[in-house]
Design an enzyme around this catalytic site. Structure first.
Site, PDB file in Angstrom:
ATOM      1  N   SER A   7       0.894  -1.155   0.028  1.00 25.84           N
ATOM      2  CA  SER A   7       0.048  -0.092   0.062  1.00 25.84           C
ATOM      3  C   SER A   7       0.745   1.216  -0.064  1.00 25.84           C
ATOM      4  O   SER A   7       0.237   2.364  -0.345  1.00 25.84           O
ATOM      5  CB  SER A   7      -0.795  -0.056   1.213  1.00 25.84           C
ATOM      6  OG  SER A   7      -0.143  -0.152   2.389  1.00 25.84           O
ATOM      7  N   ASP A  15      -2.815   6.181  11.869  1.00 27.17           N
ATOM      8  CA  ASP A  15      -1.868   5.867  10.889  1.00 27.17           C
ATOM      9  C   ASP A  15      -0.668   6.448  10.815  1.00 27.17           C
ATOM     10  O   ASP A  15      -0.544   7.429  10.514  1.00 27.17           O
ATOM     11  CB  ASP A  15      -2.561   5.816   9.575  1.00 27.17           C
ATOM     12  CG  ASP A  15      -1.734   5.082   8.379  1.00 27.17           C
ATOM     13  OD1 ASP A  15      -0.662   5.006   8.565  1.00 27.17           O
ATOM     14  OD2 ASP A  15      -2.189   5.196   7.329  1.00 27.17           O
ATOM     15  N   HIS A  75       1.523   5.250   6.506  1.00 23.29           N
ATOM     16  CA  HIS A  75       1.208   5.841   5.117  1.00 23.29           C
ATOM     17  C   HIS A  75       1.398   7.321   5.386  1.00 23.29           C
ATOM     18  O   HIS A  75       1.535   7.929   6.505  1.00 23.29           O
ATOM     19  CB  HIS A  75       0.031   5.470   4.883  1.00 23.29           C
ATOM     20  CG  HIS A  75      -0.366   4.033   4.692  1.00 23.29           C
ATOM     21  ND1 HIS A  75      -0.851   3.187   5.501  1.00 23.29           N
ATOM     22  CD2 HIS A  75      -0.118   3.226   3.498  1.00 23.29           C
ATOM     23  CE1 HIS A  75      -0.834   2.014   5.011  1.00 23.29           C
ATOM     24  NE2 HIS A  75      -0.170   2.065   3.932  1.00 23.29           N
TER      25      HIS A  75
END
Ligand code: NAG
Ligand code: NAG
Ligand code: NAG
Ligand code: NAG
Length: 422
Positions: free
Chosen positions: A150, A398, A401
Site C-alpha cells: 500500500s 496511521d 502511510h
C-alpha cells in the site's frame, strides 16, 4: 480491532505477538552501530564521487532549478536535510482527485499544515522540483509500473497528483479490490500502473475485508508473484519495493513443501524468521530482473519507516509531531534497519552482476529522508473528521502511510532527478 474496508492499510498481521522484539535483542546493538556508520559515510548508493561539489543557483524559492547541477558529478541525493519551503506543495487535496480517503489528511480535518512547507535539500546539490511537463514528454509511448504494497499505492497517487497539473489520467483498469490499477495519459500515450504485490513472491493470503486473517499466509519462497512478472515485458520503468508484510505470520514453502514458518506457534514447524523469507524473496526478484532479456529501468525502493510513538499501531500508538526531525534526533527502528540492510546487500550484489549485463538498476533510498518526517502521516486523520462527535474519541492512528500532499511527494522529485540525470 477497528473495522475497515481497506484491509491492507496496515502491513502487519493482526497477530500481535508478531511484533519482533526479543529475538533481535543482540543484533540490535550491532545493527544500530552499522546504521550509524553507514549513514555518516553515505555509502550504499552508487559510489559517491570523491570530489563532491557544492553549488546553489540563485533561483528563487519554488522555481525550477536547472538540471545541469548534478550533471557535473554524482551527488548523493539521499543525504541531506529538510529545509523550510514557503511555496509549499505543487498540488492540493482539492486539485487532485485520486487521493485515497485515508491519506487525504486535509479533507479529513487535520488542523495543522506546517508539514506541507518543507523540501528535501541534498547536502551537495540542489534537488529540482518535479517538472510534470518534462516528465510526461520523456514518458511518451512508455509504460511505468509501481509494484509493492500500500505504500507503493501511496507513492503512485502522489505521482498522479503531481502529473494532474498537466493532464488528468484516465483510469483504464482496476482489479476487484481496487488494489491494482492502471491509468493512461492520452496526450502522451503514457501508461502508469500500480500492481498490488506486497510480498513480490507468490503468496496465498487469507485475510477478510477487514484485514483479519483467518489462516496463516502461505509464502512460496521459490516462486515470484505472477501478477507483476506476467506483465514485466510491457514495462519500460518499474519502482519495486518490499518490506513490512514479511513481519506477518506465515508458513514458508519451497518446492511446494513446507520448510518452516514465521511466528506460527503451536504448529510444530521450524521458525525460520522473516529475514530468511525476505532475503530469498529479494534474491528471487533481483535474479529475475538480471536474467530477463527485457530491459527495464528499475528503481528499487528501500524500506519505509513508521513513526508510531507511545505504542504500536494496535496499542494506541500515535504520531503527533508537526515538524521534521533533525539529524541525530531519531534512529531507524531495529526491524526496519534489518530490512534495509538486507535490501542494500542484495541490491549491491545484484547491481554488481547486473552491470555486466547492462541491467539498469537504481536504488531509490528513501528510508532515511522519510525517517525524518514523523509529521507527514495521517495519524487519526486517516478517518473523516475523527473528533467531530467526541473530542477525546479513541481513534486508531496511521503513522505509516503518508498524507497527500506530503513528504512522499519528494520521492517523486528523486525519481524525476534519477530519470533525468541517471
Ligand atoms: C510514439 O509512437 C507513435 C506510434 O508508434 C510514433 O508515431 C511516435 O513517433 C512515437 N513518439 C515518440 C516520442 O516516440
Ligand atoms: C503507444 O505506445 C505504445 C508503446 O508503449 C505503442 O506500441 C503504440 O503504438 C503507441 N500508440 C500511439 C497511438 O502512439
Ligand atoms: C521438488 O519436489 C518434487 C516432488 O514433489 C521432487 O521430485 C523434486 O526432486 C523436488 N525438487 C527439489 C529441487 O527439491
Ligand atoms: C513435531 O515434529 C517432529 C518431527 O517432524 C515429530 O517427531 C514430533 O512428534 C512432533 N511433535 C508434535 C507434538 O507433534
Amino acid at each position: 480491532m477497528v473495522k475497515d474496508t481497506s484491509s491492507d492499510w496496515n502491513p502487519w498481521s493482526l497477530h500481535k505477538h508478531n511484533h519482533v522484539v526479543v529475538k533481535f535483542a543482540v543484533s540490535i546493538l550491532l545493527m544500530g552501530l552499522a546504521f550509524r556508520l553507514f549513514f555518516s559515510h553515505s555509502i550504499g548508493f552508487s559510489p559517491v564521487a570523491e570530489t563532491l561539489f557544492v553549488e546553489k543557483t540563485g533561483a528563487p524559492e519554488g522555481q525550477e532549478i536547472g538540471y545541469q547541477i548534478s550533471q557535473k558529478g554524482k551527488c548523493d541525493i539521499f543525504t541531506g536535510d529538510w529545509i523550510p519551503n514557503p511555496s509549499g506543495p505543487i498540488y492540493t487535496s482539492e486539485s487532485c482527485h485520486v487521493i485515497e480517503d485515508h491519506q487525504n489528511c486535509m479533507r479529513n480535518g487535520r488542523p495543522d499544515s506546517g508539514y506541507l512547507y518543507w523540501r528535501w535539500n541534498p547536502r551537495d546539490c540542489e534537488l529540482p522540483q518535479f517538472n510534470a511537463e518534462r516528465f510526461l514528454e520523456l514518458m511518451t509511448n512508455k509504460s511505468w509500473a509501481f509494484v509493492g504494497d500500500s505504500i507503493s499505492r501511496n507513492h503512485v497517487q502522489s505521482l498522479l497528483c503531481i502529473l494532474s497539473k498537466i493532464e488528468q489520467a484516465v483510469e483504464v483498469y482496476h482489479d476487484e479490490e481496487y488494489k491494482s490499477k492502471k491509468w493512461h495519459f492520452a496526450s502522451y500515450n503514457f501508461t502508469l500502473s500500480v500492481i498490488w504485490s506486497p510480498f513480490l513472491i507468490k503468496a496465498v493470503i487469507f485475510e477478510d475485508i477487514n484485514g483479519v486473517s483467518t489462516s496463516e499466509i502461505q509464502l512460496h519462497l521459490d516462486e515470484l508473484d505472477k501478477k507483476w512478472t506476467d506483465q514485466y515485458q510491457s514495462f519500460d520503468y518499474m519502482v519495486i519495493s518490499g518490506g513490512k508484510w514479511f513481519f506477518k505470520t506465515a508458513i514458508y514453502y519451497e518446492n511446494n513443501t513446507i520448510m518452516g514458518c514465521h511466528y506460527c506457534h503451536g504448529k510444530n514447524l521450524t521458525e525460520l524468521g522473516f529475514e530468511y523469507a525476505y532475503r530469498k524473496a529479494l534474491q528471487l526478484v533481483f535474479n529475475f530482473i538480471i536474467t530477463s532479456s527485457h530491459k527495464v529501468l528499475i528503481f528499487f525502493r528501500t524500506a519505509t519507516p513508521d513513526h508510531f510513538e507511545n505504542g504500536e499501531w494496535f496499542s494506541g500508538g500515535t504520531c503527533k509531531r508537526t515538524v521534521p526531525y533533525k539529524e541525530g534526533e531519531i534512529e531507524l527502528k531495529d526491524v526496519d534497519t534489518i530490512l534495509r540492510n538486507m535490501e542494500l546487500e542484495e541490491f549491491e550484489k545484484a547491481s554488481a552482476v547486473g552491470s555486466e549485463k547492462e541491467v539498469n538498476l537504481k536504488l531509490l533510498d528513501t528510508t532515511r529522508l522519510s525517517l525524518f518526517r514523523p509529521d507527514g502521516h495521517p495519524g487519526p486523520y486517516r478517518q473523516f473528521h475523527p473528533f467531530a462527535k467526541d473530542k477525546s474519541a479513541e481513534v486508531q492512528n496511521d503513522c505509516l502511510h503518508w498524507c497527500l500532499p506530503g513528504p512522499i511527494d519528494t520521492w517523486n522529485d528523486l525519481v524525476m532527478e534519477m530519470v533525468v540525470n541517471g
